[in-house]
Enzyme design. Sequence first.
Site, PDB file in Angstrom:
ATOM      1  N   ASP A  67       0.823  -1.214   0.000  1.00 11.56           N
ATOM      2  CA  ASP A  67       0.000   0.000   0.000  1.00 11.56           C
ATOM      3  C   ASP A  67       0.855   1.261   0.000  1.00 11.56           C
ATOM      4  O   ASP A  67       2.072   1.200   0.174  1.00 11.56           O
ATOM      5  CB  ASP A  67      -0.971  -0.007   1.200  1.00 11.56           C
ATOM      6  CG  ASP A  67      -0.307  -0.397   2.521  1.00 11.56           C
ATOM      7  OD1 ASP A  67       0.940  -0.430   2.583  1.00 11.56           O
ATOM      8  OD2 ASP A  67      -1.031  -0.668   3.484  1.00 11.56           O
ATOM      9  N   ASN A 136      -7.426  -2.710  14.516  1.00 12.46           N
ATOM     10  CA  ASN A 136      -8.833  -2.980  14.181  1.00 12.46           C
ATOM     11  C   ASN A 136      -8.986  -4.178  13.243  1.00 12.46           C
ATOM     12  O   ASN A 136     -10.047  -4.384  12.670  1.00 12.46           O
ATOM     13  CB  ASN A 136      -9.489  -1.731  13.569  1.00 12.46           C
ATOM     14  CG  ASN A 136      -8.853  -1.322  12.239  1.00 12.46           C
ATOM     15  OD1 ASN A 136      -7.919  -1.974  11.766  1.00 12.46           O
ATOM     16  ND2 ASN A 136      -9.350  -0.261  11.639  1.00 12.46           N
ATOM     17  N   HIS A 138      -7.292  -4.661  10.392  1.00 12.09           N
ATOM     18  CA  HIS A 138      -7.060  -4.423   8.960  1.00 12.09           C
ATOM     19  C   HIS A 138      -5.784  -5.122   8.482  1.00 12.09           C
ATOM     20  O   HIS A 138      -4.870  -5.377   9.277  1.00 12.09           O
ATOM     21  CB  HIS A 138      -7.072  -2.929   8.605  1.00 12.09           C
ATOM     22  CG  HIS A 138      -5.875  -2.122   9.002  1.00 12.09           C
ATOM     23  ND1 HIS A 138      -5.989  -0.889   9.605  1.00 12.09           N
ATOM     24  CD2 HIS A 138      -4.546  -2.323   8.866  1.00 12.09           C
ATOM     25  CE1 HIS A 138      -4.784  -0.384   9.810  1.00 12.09           C
ATOM     26  NE2 HIS A 138      -3.890  -1.230   9.376  1.00 12.09           N
ATOM     27  N   GLU A 143      -9.649  -1.824   5.440  1.00 14.28           N
ATOM     28  CA  GLU A 143     -10.256  -1.539   6.735  1.00 14.28           C
ATOM     29  C   GLU A 143     -11.488  -2.423   6.946  1.00 14.28           C
ATOM     30  O   GLU A 143     -12.000  -3.013   5.985  1.00 14.28           O
ATOM     31  CB  GLU A 143     -10.669  -0.060   6.787  1.00 14.28           C
ATOM     32  CG  GLU A 143      -9.508   0.914   6.640  1.00 14.28           C
ATOM     33  CD  GLU A 143      -8.624   1.009   7.889  1.00 14.28           C
ATOM     34  OE1 GLU A 143      -8.709   0.131   8.767  1.00 14.28           O
ATOM     35  OE2 GLU A 143      -7.839   1.974   7.963  1.00 14.28           O
TER      36      GLU A 143
HETATM   37  C1  GLP Z   1      -0.576   0.354   8.698  1.00 15.79           C
HETATM   38  C2  GLP Z   1      -0.282  -0.416   7.392  1.00 15.79           C
HETATM   39  C3  GLP Z   1      -0.431  -1.900   7.558  1.00 15.79           C
HETATM   40  C4  GLP Z   1       0.242  -2.333   8.842  1.00 15.79           C
HETATM   41  C5  GLP Z   1      -0.504  -1.755  10.026  1.00 15.79           C
HETATM   42  C6  GLP Z   1       0.127  -2.085  11.365  1.00 15.79           C
HETATM   43  O1  GLP Z   1      -1.684   1.174   8.671  1.00 15.79           O
HETATM   44  N1  GLP Z   1      -1.026   0.029   6.262  1.00 15.79           N
HETATM   45  O2  GLP Z   1       0.105  -2.586   6.426  1.00 15.79           O
HETATM   46  O3  GLP Z   1       0.220  -3.743   8.950  1.00 15.79           O
HETATM   47  O4  GLP Z   1      -0.719  -0.366   9.883  1.00 15.79           O
HETATM   48  O5  GLP Z   1       1.253  -1.293  11.607  1.00 15.79           O
HETATM   49  P1  GLP Z   1       2.248  -1.490  12.803  1.00 15.79           P
HETATM   50  O6  GLP Z   1       3.095  -2.662  12.437  1.00 15.79           O
HETATM   51  O7  GLP Z   1       3.034  -0.229  12.867  1.00 15.79           O
HETATM   52  O8  GLP Z   1       1.428  -1.732  14.005  1.00 15.79           O
END
Ligand code: GLP
Length: 247
Positions: A67, A136, A138, A143
């Site tokens: 992404d 959440n 995702h 989402e």
């Molecule tokens: C972001 C990314 C995800 C990631 C998630 C968790 O929003 N788009 O791909 O897995 O959040 O991030 P973190 O590893 O910093 O908790």
Amino acid sequence: MLVLIKETYDDLSRHTAGMIADRIRRKPDLVLGLATGTTPLGLYRELIRLHRNDGLSFARVTTFNLDEYIGLPRTHPQSYYHFMQENLFRHIDVDPTAIYIPDGMAPDIDAQCEWYEQQIVRRGGIDVQILGIGANGHIAFNEPGSSLGSRTRIKTLADQTVKDNARFFKTADEVPKTAITMGIGTIMEAREVFLVASGAGKAAAVKAAIEGPITAMVPASIIQMHRKAYVLLDRDAASQLTHTFRG
Ligand code: GLP
């Protein structure tokens, strides 16, 4: 679905990197799906170490990131492009022409999404997709409520995701509200999926994803339908599991 629980974040990172290194050694032209966020940082550090000390080569590897924020130039310190350069790409021997990250500044976002899907196909499909999980539930920027069959497209970030990601920006107002993300259907086509989670803050999402029902309200729960999925956790992320995964 194989759930692997490691004692600490470092053990988890080392183990996941070892699994990826193994795949690259068996298939040097591996197509590797990459994630951003705090979770894979240890994994990327370990891959860099394996490159430097153990001769692990990425020269024939192709990468596809999950992404990218819409509206942040590649030079922005919080763009995922910048994140990947700093935390992985500039430290390894990956071919720059084999790196794919959605372009959040593309003039035609729909065309960019379509193009991205085509490149995945052109490169033979993703062999291994690394995933984090949002608090959440995702995956990538899919989402809660995202179609479980979705393809690469534009998504609006959930309020909680904007709040969670505000820690990287000066204020929550600066967090982009939209992103290009691979779809859940796109992710599910990867031949193997490695979902990595660390810390107590992810424990509820992990429990919902692997012990709860498969539902669009917990996008990560789709992993239960994948033929070759690994859920890689540290002790804290696994702390709410009540089922069999104690090992
Ligand atoms: C972001 C990314 C995800 C990631 C998630 C968790 O929003 N788009 O791909 O897995 O959040 O991030 P973190 O590893 O910093 O908790």
